[in-house]
Structures are given as structure tokens and as C-alpha cells.
Design an enzyme around this catalytic site. Structure first.
Site, PDB file in Angstrom:
ATOM      1  N   LEU A 128       0.893  -1.271   0.007  1.00 30.40           N
ATOM      2  CA  LEU A 128      -0.161  -0.236  -0.266  1.00 30.40           C
ATOM      3  C   LEU A 128       0.680   1.451   0.193  1.00 30.40           C
ATOM      4  O   LEU A 128       0.113   2.510   0.444  1.00 30.40           O
ATOM      5  CB  LEU A 128      -0.777  -0.340   1.109  1.00 30.40           C
ATOM      6  CG  LEU A 128      -1.887  -1.134   1.280  1.00 30.40           C
ATOM      7  CD1 LEU A 128      -3.226  -0.941   2.686  1.00 30.40           C
ATOM      8  CD2 LEU A 128      -2.804  -0.908   0.123  1.00 30.40           C
ATOM      9  N   CYS A 146       3.128  -1.011   9.127  1.00 32.53           N
ATOM     10  CA  CYS A 146       1.733  -0.563   9.096  1.00 32.53           C
ATOM     11  C   CYS A 146       0.743  -2.517   8.136  1.00 32.53           C
ATOM     12  O   CYS A 146      -0.139  -2.796   9.725  1.00 32.53           O
ATOM     13  CB  CYS A 146       1.740  -0.174   7.281  1.00 32.53           C
ATOM     14  SG  CYS A 146       1.930   1.365   7.941  1.00 32.53           S
ATOM     15  N   HIS A 147       1.600  -3.419   7.943  1.00 37.41           N
ATOM     16  CA  HIS A 147       1.175  -4.908   6.519  1.00 37.41           C
ATOM     17  C   HIS A 147       2.133  -5.671   7.282  1.00 37.41           C
ATOM     18  O   HIS A 147       1.241  -5.970   7.081  1.00 37.41           O
ATOM     19  CB  HIS A 147       0.295  -4.710   6.406  1.00 37.41           C
ATOM     20  CG  HIS A 147      -1.383  -3.035   6.254  1.00 37.41           C
ATOM     21  ND1 HIS A 147      -0.451  -2.052   5.577  1.00 37.41           N
ATOM     22  CD2 HIS A 147      -2.034  -2.725   6.464  1.00 37.41           C
ATOM     23  CE1 HIS A 147      -0.636  -1.052   5.950  1.00 37.41           C
ATOM     24  NE2 HIS A 147      -2.189  -1.538   5.929  1.00 37.41           N
ATOM     25  N   GLY A 148       2.885  -5.276   7.836  1.00 33.45           N
ATOM     26  CA  GLY A 148       4.084  -6.727   8.266  1.00 33.45           C
ATOM     27  C   GLY A 148       4.268  -7.601   6.890  1.00 33.45           C
ATOM     28  O   GLY A 148       5.049  -8.074   7.237  1.00 33.45           O
ATOM     29  N   PRO A 161       1.901  -9.359   3.142  1.00 30.51           N
ATOM     30  CA  PRO A 161       1.139  -9.214   1.774  1.00 30.51           C
ATOM     31  C   PRO A 161       1.091  -8.501   0.459  1.00 30.51           C
ATOM     32  O   PRO A 161       1.069  -8.065  -0.550  1.00 30.51           O
ATOM     33  CB  PRO A 161      -0.486  -7.913   2.488  1.00 30.51           C
ATOM     34  CG  PRO A 161       0.539  -7.414   3.598  1.00 30.51           C
ATOM     35  CD  PRO A 161       1.439  -8.182   4.104  1.00 30.51           C
TER      36      PRO A 161
END
Length: 188
Positions: A128, A146-148, A161
Site C-alpha cells: 500500500l 503497517c501491514h507486516g 501482503p
């Protein structure tokens, strides 16, 4: 009588008069005014900010970057990481089984020939667009908190991701200690 006229002329020339002051002041004012008029013209010859932001190549001196250090630069408004990898980081990145990667790409494909210690990648996570933290995560490459998403020392995605590796901008080495980002090597 001639000697007295020479003496008077010499005395007269040696002392500045009010007229001399006015000549100097007028000349100085004209010079400042002329420079004020010429300056905007000279500035108009430079490229405008939009052109520079659109992608003028950026030269980076690699000399001050210590081994193991990551520096950040901006080109075309995007963050770029320049990493001076240690010999252990280069070896571990080269030893990876490419078939096991989500986005298969060898370390040799991500660096310039003979310059394996230097990795240049865009500095935004491919999930992202967050900015990952350097020298973090399981592989000590980058970790996006943020999202790993996890990236190795070659900028290849190893978990989380993120769908693809950190992209590589166009760049070229102009010497052993300088690169130009935004300029691809000329092929003969």
C-alpha cells in the site's frame, strides 16, 4: 607662473569634490539598477520547478555511506533507498533459492555487475505504499510495520501482503563512488 598653476591643479585634483561624489553615487545606483533588471532574465533561463521535479537525474556520492548503512534520497518525488551491503548481506542474498520466492528474482538481477555491495530500490512497500523500516524483520532487510510485509537485503518480498519486490529505479555508476539516479547505462 607655470609652476604655481601645476601646483594649483594638483591640489584641485587631489581633493574630492561634491561632483565626484555624485558621479560615484550615480554610477553605483545605475549598477544596482542594471543588476536588478538583468537578474530576472538570467533566472528565466533556468528550468522551472515542475521540470526539475519531473525527473532531472540526481547524482549521489556514495563515499560517505558506511558499510551496512542505508541512506534515503528523493527522485521524482519518490523515496529511494541506497544500501551499502556488508559482504555477509551480499552472500546471504545470493544464496537464496529463487524458486522459493513470491516474486522470483536473483540478487544478481537486482544489482549492477561488479557492484553487488550497492543496492538501490524505491523506498515504498509494494502493498500500500508505506515506508518500510530498514535493517528490520526476519531477514534484516526491510519490515513494513503497517501491514507486516518483510523484505530481504536484496529488497525481495519474503512475507506479508506485499505482492512484489521493491522496484529498482533506473540508475548508473559514473564512477566507483558516484551514481546517477534517473539515467540508465548506455548500451553499445
Amino acid at each position: 607662473m607655470l609652476e604655481s598653476q601645476v601646483a594649483e591643479t594638483t591640489t584641485h585634483v587631489a581633493e574630492p569634490t561634491r561632483r565626484d561624489f555624485l558621479y560615484i553615487a550615480t554610477g553605483a545606483a545605475a549598477a544596482v539598477g542594471g543588476a536588478t533588471l538583468v537578474w530576472p532574465f538570467v533566472q528565466s533561463l533556468a528550468p522551472d520547478a515542475a521540470t526539475v521535479a519531473a525527473g532531472a537525474p540526481v547524482e549521489v556520492d556514495l563515499t560517505p555511506i558506511a558499510e551496512g548503512q542505508i541512506v534515503k534520497v528523493f527522485w521524482r518525488g519518490r523515496l529511494i533507498f541506497i544500501r551499502h551491503r556488508t559482504p555477509d548481506e551480499v552472500k546471504s542474498a545470493g544464496d537464496v533459492n529463487v524458486a522459493s520466492l513470491r516474486d522470483p528474482q536473483s540478487d544478481a538481477e537486482r544489482v549492477k555487475d561488479g557492484k553487488a555491495q550497492w543496492l538501490v530500490v524505491y523506498g515504498n512497500c509494494t502493498h500500500l505504499g508505506c515506508v518500510p523500516l530498514g535493517q528490520q524483520g526476519e531477514y534484516k532487510g526491510w519490515f513494513c510495520p503497517c501491514h507486516g510485509s518483510v523484505f530481504d537485503t536484496s529488497g525481495r518480498v519474503r512475507g506479508g501482503p506485499a505482492p512484489t519486490n521493491l522496484p529498482i529505479p533506473s540508475y548508473t555508476f559514473v564512477s566507483d563512488t558516484k551514481i546517477i539516479i534517473g539515467q540508465e547505462e548506455a548500451t553499445a
